[in-house]
Design a protein around this motif. Structure first.
Motif: not given
Length: 570
Positions: A24, A37-39, A71, A134, A450, A453-455, A458, A525
């Protein structure tokens, strides 16, 4: 170093969170709006940790699968309404555009892999990185685990997926952003992108003074005015109509003080000199000389002391779906209620009076508490501030999706199944669409959405990177330069093809919107910020949302298709 190695090997969960934290941190770094990006940052840090510590450090694969299912379900849940809307009505052409781009991109990945002799792991990673999706990593690894091959081969192919993804993703992100922002406009016949975007804004009416149809940057105010002796007696309806005619913006009378008594009047209420009125509207209209001719602003805390509510409402009413913003605003039940923001598929949508509302759109509205509460059911379902998620829906939704994905059928010698991951995605789509129509279940607040989906993604790629790390150096050595060039082809081929398709086949679509369609269909994105900055406008995003929803689903499922096709030659 030895102590750190021993700790990470004995407690791999620590290594996962180290990868997450540094990932991150790397994801925050941008150059001219572009970043990994974080991923991707987390994946690369995980790969480094795994490569340095070697085979002794392994994280249980069940951990990554849990987070990946979380996710995918949440992704489908968020995109469900827009995905379904994109398959019908005015969104259909954009949905077809997204499917076509995905088909060209996946076809390019498969064809390149067959020509170069790549196994399914490399092929899927090439598709995931080149097409900046991803989720293909997890779907492909899930599909590989179901192939009729020995465990060592399956593990080798599975570990090569993130290797190929990491090699090709950097150009996939940066190359796509630069192409869409600088090359595609030329191919579409746009000589000056900011000028073309501005022209479209004017054409769509983005610069009207009405706060319901302009940028959210224009704030709504409520002020008290004393009507002086020059004021001509008239009804509130006449006052408001005259205000719109003179200022081009809606001004509403919210309260009136007459003879010491404060009332919340109806449209027939008569206004006379000496009354104190509360006028609600856009700031420019409130300071317009129209009011100054017969009124003076006064300090009157008592008359201004009434309850306001700012609330998000999910559009579900059949009476509203398909109507324009202007039609909704003209409804008497919308009087004194201001629309300040429209969100679709997680993206803020520029809107005008001509914007057609879809099921699942989130409208940010502001108005008097009593009026807003009365009008909610007319529009849809309120998303009130509530930190709790409906984990019953989330947990059983993922369970149902995973169970649907378990069965396998054999076509020829190739076993095919939805896989547990694709099953979770499809059930998420179904439940997300259903909640948009009847949002009495499955509340997931934005923060939780969030996180899921995001965490979720990742943490999944952190585990993937750590477990794939030992084979990364060898994979990079064996496939590096050739694989990078293959990724360039897979990224640019669908973009160039669909740019030309957009120009010569989608002639009725404005070229600026086609740029948004390219960005959404490739689900990149990272290119959104670059495109917005280059265009000096958010108007291209009007073409982003439907292709983004459709592209996410088609490309994600496409990961399993790539594995199935290339497995016959792998």
């Amino acid at each position: 170093m030895g102590w750190i190695r021993d700790v990470f090997v004995s407690h791999p969960e620590i290594a996962v969170f180290v990868a997450l934290g540094f990932g991150f941190l790397i994801g925050k770094v941008t150059i001219r709006g572009l970043g990994l990006g974080a991923v991707t940052g987390t994946l690369l840090v995980g790969v480094v940790i795994g490569a340095v510590l070697g085979e002794d450090l392994r994280v249980d694969p069940v951990v990554k699968q849990i987070f990946f299912l979380l996710f995918l379900f949440s992704l489908g849940y968020k995109l469900g309404p827009q995905f379904v809307a994109g398959l019908r009505g005015s969104g259909l052409p954009q949905a077809v555009f997204a499917v076509a781009l995905a088909a060209v991109g996946l076809g390019a990945a498969v064809a390149t892999s067959l020509v170069l002799g790549y196994n399914p792991g490399i092929a899927a990673g090439l598709a995931g990185g080149g097409l900046t999706q991803s989720a293909i990593i997890g779907v492909a690894q899930d599909a590989i685990s179901g192939l009729p091959i020995d465990a060592d081969t399956a593990a080798q192919w599975s570990d090569l997926v993130p290797v190929a993804y990491a090699v090709t993703y950097i150009f996939g992100t940066i190359g796509a952003a630069l192409y869409i922002s600088f090359v595609a406009p030329r191919l579409l016949g746009i000589r000056n992108l900011p000028e073309a975007a501005h022209d479209l804004e004017v054409q769509l009416g983005f610069h009207e003074d009405d706060p319901d149809v302009t940028s959210a940057y224009q704030h709504i105010h409520r002020r008290a005015y004393l009507l002086d002796d020059t004021f001509t007696a008239q009804s509130i309806a006449e006052f408001e109509s005259e205000s719109v005619r003179r200022t081009g913006s809606h001004l509403y009378i919210a309260r009136v003080r007459h003879g010491g008594e404060i009332v919340e009047p109806d449209l027939d209420h008569g206004l006379v000199a000496g009354d104190v009125i509360v006028v609600a509207g856009a700031y420019p209209a409130l300071i317009d000389e129209h009011l100054e001719r017969f009124a003076a602003e006064v300090v009157d805390p008592e008359i201004l002391d009434f309850a306001l509510e700012t609330l998000s409402i999910v559009v579900t009413s059949k009476e509203v779906v398909g109507r324009t913003v202007a039609e909704l605003r003209a409804d008497p039940r919308s009087r004194r209620i201001f629309l300040t923001k429209v969100t679709r598929a997680g993206q803020t949508l520029p809107f005008t009076g001509a914007t057609v509302l879809q099921g699942g759109d989130e409208l940010r509205v502001q108005g008097p508490l009593s009026l807003l509460e009365q009008g909610i059911r007319h529009v849809g379902y309120p998303e009130r501030t509530d930190p709790k998620s409906d984990m019953v829906t989330v947990a059983f939704g993922i369970t149902a999706g995973a169970l649907i994905g378990v069965p396998t059928i054999v076509l020829g010698s190739v076993p095919l199944s939805l896989t547990t991951s694709v099953g979770a995605l499809l059930v998420g789509l179904l439940l997300g669409w259903r909640r948009a129509k009847s949002p009495t279940f499955g509340h997931v607040p934005p923060g939780a959405q969030w996180f899921f989906e995001t965490v979720g993604l990742t943490l999944f790629v952190a585990v993937v990177g750590i477990n794939a790390g030992p084979g990364f150096v060898a994979g990079l050595r064996d496939y590096g330069v050739q694989l990078f060039l293959a990724g360039v082809f897979v990224t640019l081929a669908p973009l160039i093809v669909m740019t030309l398709v957009g120009r010569f086949i989608f002639r009725k679509t404005h070229p600026v919107l086609i740029l948004g369609m390219l960005t959404g269909a490739l689900t990149t994105t990272a290119a959104v910020g670059t495109l917005r900055e280059t265009a000096k406008s958010s108007v291209p995003l009007l073409g982003f949302t439907v292709p983004y929803a459709v592209g996410n689903i088609v490309l994600t499922i496409g990961g399993a298709v790539v594995v199935a096709i290339t497995s016959t030659t792998g």
